[in-house]
Scaffold this motif. Structure first.
Motif, PDB file in Angstrom:
ATOM      1  N   ILE A   1      46.296 -78.382 -20.503  1.00  0.00           N
ATOM      2  CA  ILE A   1      47.486 -77.532 -20.399  1.00  0.00           C
ATOM      3  C   ILE A   1      47.707 -77.140 -18.929  1.00  0.00           C
ATOM      4  CG2 ILE A   1      47.351 -76.619 -22.754  1.00  0.00           C
ATOM      5  CD1 ILE A   1      46.059 -74.060 -21.554  1.00  0.00           C
ATOM      6  N   PRO A   2      48.939 -76.856 -18.562  1.00  0.00           N
ATOM      7  CA  PRO A   2      49.171 -76.326 -17.206  1.00  0.00           C
ATOM      8  C   PRO A   2      48.554 -74.933 -17.077  1.00  0.00           C
ATOM      9  CG  PRO A   2      51.248 -76.934 -18.296  1.00  0.00           C
ATOM     10  CD  PRO A   2      50.181 -76.968 -19.346  1.00  0.00           C
ATOM     11  N   CYS A   3      48.338 -74.502 -15.849  1.00  0.00           N
ATOM     12  CA  CYS A   3      47.786 -73.155 -15.610  1.00  0.00           C
ATOM     13  C   CYS A   3      48.664 -72.108 -16.318  1.00  0.00           C
ATOM     14  CB  CYS A   3      47.735 -72.868 -14.108  1.00  0.00           C
ATOM     15  SG  CYS A   3      47.134 -71.197 -13.740  1.00  0.00           S
ATOM     16  N   GLN A   4      48.011 -71.213 -17.041  1.00  0.00           N
ATOM     17  CA  GLN A   4      48.723 -70.171 -17.796  1.00  0.00           C
ATOM     18  C   GLN A   4      48.840 -68.863 -17.011  1.00  0.00           C
ATOM     19  OE1 GLN A   4      49.960 -70.981 -21.148  1.00  0.00           O
ATOM     20  NE2 GLN A   4      49.595 -72.896 -20.027  1.00  0.00           N
TER      21      GLN A   4
ATOM     22  N   MET B   1      47.278 -80.697 -12.593  1.00  0.00           N
ATOM     23  CA  MET B   1      45.838 -80.692 -12.305  1.00  0.00           C
ATOM     24  C   MET B   1      45.560 -79.769 -11.113  1.00  0.00           C
ATOM     25  SD  MET B   1      43.286 -81.883 -10.173  1.00  0.00           S
ATOM     26  CE  MET B   1      44.010 -83.194  -9.183  1.00  0.00           C
ATOM     27  N   VAL B   2      46.394 -79.900 -10.078  1.00  0.00           N
ATOM     28  CA  VAL B   2      46.226 -79.077  -8.873  1.00  0.00           C
ATOM     29  C   VAL B   2      46.320 -77.583  -9.228  1.00  0.00           C
ATOM     30  CG1 VAL B   2      47.363 -78.439  -6.695  1.00  0.00           C
ATOM     31  CG2 VAL B   2      46.970 -80.866  -7.235  1.00  0.00           C
ATOM     32  N   ASP B   3      47.302 -77.226 -10.016  1.00  0.00           N
ATOM     33  CA  ASP B   3      47.472 -75.799 -10.389  1.00  0.00           C
ATOM     34  C   ASP B   3      46.242 -75.264 -11.131  1.00  0.00           C
ATOM     35  OD1 ASP B   3      49.986 -75.816  -9.293  1.00  0.00           O
ATOM     36  OD2 ASP B   3      51.071 -75.669 -11.188  1.00  0.00           O
ATOM     37  N   ARG B   4      45.635 -76.106 -11.948  1.00  0.00           N
ATOM     38  CA  ARG B   4      44.446 -75.647 -12.685  1.00  0.00           C
ATOM     39  C   ARG B   4      43.266 -75.399 -11.735  1.00  0.00           C
ATOM     40  NH1 ARG B   4      44.015 -76.655 -18.286  1.00  0.00           N
ATOM     41  NH2 ARG B   4      41.906 -75.787 -18.049  1.00  0.00           N
ATOM     42  N   CYS B   5      43.379 -75.891 -10.509  1.00  0.00           N
ATOM     43  CA  CYS B   5      42.330 -75.631  -9.504  1.00  0.00           C
ATOM     44  C   CYS B   5      42.455 -74.222  -8.930  1.00  0.00           C
ATOM     45  CB  CYS B   5      42.345 -76.705  -8.417  1.00  0.00           C
ATOM     46  SG  CYS B   5      41.751 -78.283  -9.080  1.00  0.00           S
TER      47      CYS B   5
END
Ligand SMILES: Cc1cc2nc3c(=O)[nH]c(=O)nc-3n(C[C@H](O)[C@H](O)[C@H](O)COP(=O)(O)O)c2cc1C
Length: 189
Positions: free
Chosen positions: A45-48, A96-100
């Motif tokens: 999922i994208p960053c929440q 993926m980057v945002d989840r970092c």
């Protein structure tokens, strides 16, 4: 060395994939430990923006990113390959980057960097765009730089190719595939 590569293109056999394959050739020939993540087919999922990582630096969502977090921690070299979509990284790459953000909390709030192994940590950014505009490199690279520095990768090289649009057109570029092969070799020097 442990090398991980992210392919952020949804187009199988597309320009990003072809360029990445060329980078990986010398690395495979040299026997490095390589893992490729095809982001388009991964389930996360994208960053929440839930704040679950703020206190610990650990994302509370357990999905395909769990494997990616572990791989980033262990990597000596990180390759980020993305087509340019709307002047930026593709949505697959950006998600993926945002989840970092979890690594961002670890590094900037908890003041802990991901420790480098004996080979240090280096990055390679591959960007392919269909338009003539050089501007696309600047905008996409700014995001990619944020990703690399957040993951404690202090330096990266960028290969950017513009006006490469049709599927497979990168093969007709006068230098791209050779550049990519050479960049692969430089990455582990
Ligand atoms: C949704 C979408 C947005 C795009 N936006 C841009 C753009 O802003 N700048 C650009 O140079 N190319 C843009 N392109 C073209 C792609 O970057 C180009 O076709 C690239 O070669 C695709 O790489 P791939 O074959 O690895 O998927 C866009 C393509 C798509 C599908």
């Amino acid at each position: 060395m442990k090398i991980i590569a992210f392919n952020g293109s949804p187009r199988s056999g597309g320009n990003t994939e072809l360029l990445l394959a060329e980078v990986l050739k010398p690395l495979r020939e040299a026997g490095h430990d390589i893992a490729v993540f095809n982001l388009n087919s991964m389930n996360f999922i994208p960053c929440q923006d839930c704040g679950g990582c703020v206190a610990s630096g650990i994302c509370i969502h357990d999905d395909a990113m769990t494997r990616i977090y572990a791989a980033i921690r262990e990597a000596d070299r990180i390759i980020l390959a993305s087509p340019i979509f709307f002047y930026s990284l593709s949505a697959q790459t950006k998600a993926m980057v945002d989840r970092c953000q979890a690594f961002w909390c670890e590094k900037y709030l908890l003041q802990k960097t991901i420790p480098a192994g004996p080979h240090g940590r280096k990055g390679l950014l591959l960007l392919v765009g269909g338009m003539k505009k050089e501007e696309c490199r600047i905008t996409a690279e700014a995001t990619a730089k944020g990703f690399f520095r957040t993951c404690s990768v202090p330096e990266h090289e960028t290969l950017f190719y513009k006006e490469v649009d049709a599927k497979g057109a990168i093969q007709k570029h006068p230098t791209a595939l050779k550049d990519a092969y050479e960049a692969g070799k430089r990455l582990v020097k």
